[in-house]
Design a protein around this motif. Structure first.
Motif, short mmCIF file in Angstrom:
data_model
loop_
_atom_site.label_atom_id
_atom_site.label_comp_id
_atom_site.label_asym_id
_atom_site.label_seq_id
_atom_site.Cartn_x
_atom_site.Cartn_y
_atom_site.Cartn_z
N ILE A 20 27.44 -41.99 -29.41
CA ILE A 20 27.31 -41.05 -30.66
C ILE A 20 27.89 -42.09 -31.34
N ILE A 21 28.69 -43.15 -31.58
CA ILE A 21 29.69 -43.13 -32.15
C ILE A 21 28.69 -44.17 -32.98
N PRO A 22 28.39 -44.02 -34.65
CA PRO A 22 27.36 -45.22 -35.36
C PRO A 22 27.33 -46.72 -36.08
N GLY A 23 26.52 -46.92 -35.07
CA GLY A 23 27.04 -48.72 -35.35
C GLY A 23 26.68 -49.13 -34.54
N LYS A 24 27.12 -50.37 -34.82
CA LYS A 24 27.49 -51.35 -33.71
C LYS A 24 28.45 -51.61 -33.21
N GLN A 25 28.58 -51.36 -31.72
CA GLN A 25 29.72 -51.52 -30.51
C GLN A 25 29.70 -52.79 -30.50
N HIS A 26 31.07 -53.31 -29.95
CA HIS A 26 31.08 -55.04 -30.02
C HIS A 26 31.96 -55.31 -28.68
N SER A 27 33.20 -54.02 -28.21
CA SER A 27 33.34 -54.15 -26.79
C SER A 27 32.43 -54.54 -25.89
N PRO A 28 33.21 -54.75 -25.17
CA PRO A 28 32.46 -55.10 -23.78
C PRO A 28 32.38 -54.03 -23.06
N LEU A 29 31.31 -53.98 -21.72
CA LEU A 29 31.36 -53.10 -20.39
C LEU A 29 32.82 -52.40 -20.09
N TRP A 30 32.92 -53.27 -20.08
CA TRP A 30 34.56 -52.71 -19.14
C TRP A 30 35.61 -52.44 -19.89
N LEU A 31 35.41 -52.84 -20.89
CA LEU A 31 36.98 -51.89 -21.87
C LEU A 31 35.94 -50.51 -22.04
N THR A 32 34.48 -50.41 -22.32
CA THR A 32 34.29 -49.62 -22.79
C THR A 32 34.64 -48.81 -21.47
N VAL A 33 34.35 -48.89 -20.59
CA VAL A 33 34.66 -47.67 -18.49
C VAL A 33 35.82 -47.56 -19.19
N ILE A 34 36.70 -48.27 -19.77
CA ILE A 34 38.24 -48.15 -19.50
C ILE A 34 38.64 -47.83 -20.10
N ALA A 35 38.23 -47.50 -21.70
CA ALA A 35 38.43 -46.59 -22.85
C ALA A 35 37.98 -45.05 -22.72
N GLY A 36 36.74 -45.25 -21.69
CA GLY A 36 36.29 -43.84 -21.28
C GLY A 36 36.87 -43.06 -19.98
N THR A 37 37.40 -44.24 -19.29
CA THR A 37 38.48 -43.41 -17.81
C THR A 37 39.56 -43.01 -19.04
N ILE A 38 40.29 -43.46 -19.17
CA ILE A 38 41.40 -42.66 -20.40
C ILE A 38 40.80 -42.13 -21.52
N GLY A 39 39.29 -41.92 -21.78
CA GLY A 39 39.26 -40.21 -23.05
C GLY A 39 39.04 -39.36 -21.54
N GLY A 40 38.59 -39.71 -20.32
CA GLY A 40 38.59 -38.38 -19.71
C GLY A 40 39.90 -37.45 -18.84
N LEU A 41 40.56 -39.31 -18.86
CA LEU A 41 41.95 -38.16 -18.33
C LEU A 41 43.14 -37.88 -19.31
N VAL A 42 42.56 -37.81 -20.84
CA VAL A 42 43.05 -37.35 -21.68
C VAL A 42 42.42 -36.05 -22.10
N ILE A 71 34.81 -40.30 -26.44
CA ILE A 71 35.08 -40.81 -28.83
C ILE A 71 35.76 -41.47 -29.32
N ILE A 72 36.72 -40.85 -29.51
CA ILE A 72 37.88 -41.03 -30.37
C ILE A 72 39.01 -43.17 -29.56
N ILE A 73 39.09 -42.36 -28.50
CA ILE A 73 39.34 -43.73 -27.65
C ILE A 73 38.52 -44.65 -28.26
N VAL A 74 36.81 -44.84 -27.77
CA VAL A 74 35.93 -45.75 -27.97
C VAL A 74 36.06 -46.87 -29.44
N PHE A 75 35.85 -45.42 -30.28
CA PHE A 75 36.06 -46.46 -31.58
C PHE A 75 37.26 -46.64 -31.34
N VAL A 76 38.56 -46.56 -31.80
CA VAL A 76 39.79 -47.38 -31.92
C VAL A 76 39.63 -48.26 -31.21
#
Length: 93
Positions: A20-42, A71-76
């Motif tokens: 959903i986030i426009p543009g290219k994101q450069h963070s690795p998959l493991w960091l995306t999973v952690i951010a997504g998990t935190i997003g789910g908890l929040v 979305i917010i946490i993965v972006f940040v």
């Protein structure tokens, strides 16, 4: 089993957030999973605070809160990752 489910949901939320986030994101998959998990908890915490943490059937409102938080946490996290990576690359030159 709860943590395994949280990681699976975090993976799904993180991948959807990256799509959903426009543009290219450069963070690795493991960091995306952690951010997504935190997003789910929040998102769960916000849904509980609003009073829609658990309803009959599918909790669409709770899932929406989770997705928005992811979305917010993965972006940040991606911006912080790129800022840190960029500074590290500048020092190497």
């Amino acid at each position: 089993m709860g943590w395994l489910w949280a990681i699976i949901v975090g993976f799904v939320l993180g991948v959807i957030a990256k799509a959903i986030i426009p543009g290219k994101q450069h963070s690795p998959l493991w960091l995306t999973v952690i951010a997504g998990t935190i997003g789910g908890l929040v998102g769960n915490a916000v849904a509980r605070a609003v009073g829609v943490g658990e309803t009959r059937g599918i909790d669409w409102t709770r899932h929406l809160f989770q997705l928005v938080a992811a979305i917010i946490i993965v972006f940040v996290v991606d911006r912080l990752y790129m800022e840190t990576l960029g500074k590290r690359k500048q020092r190497q030159v």
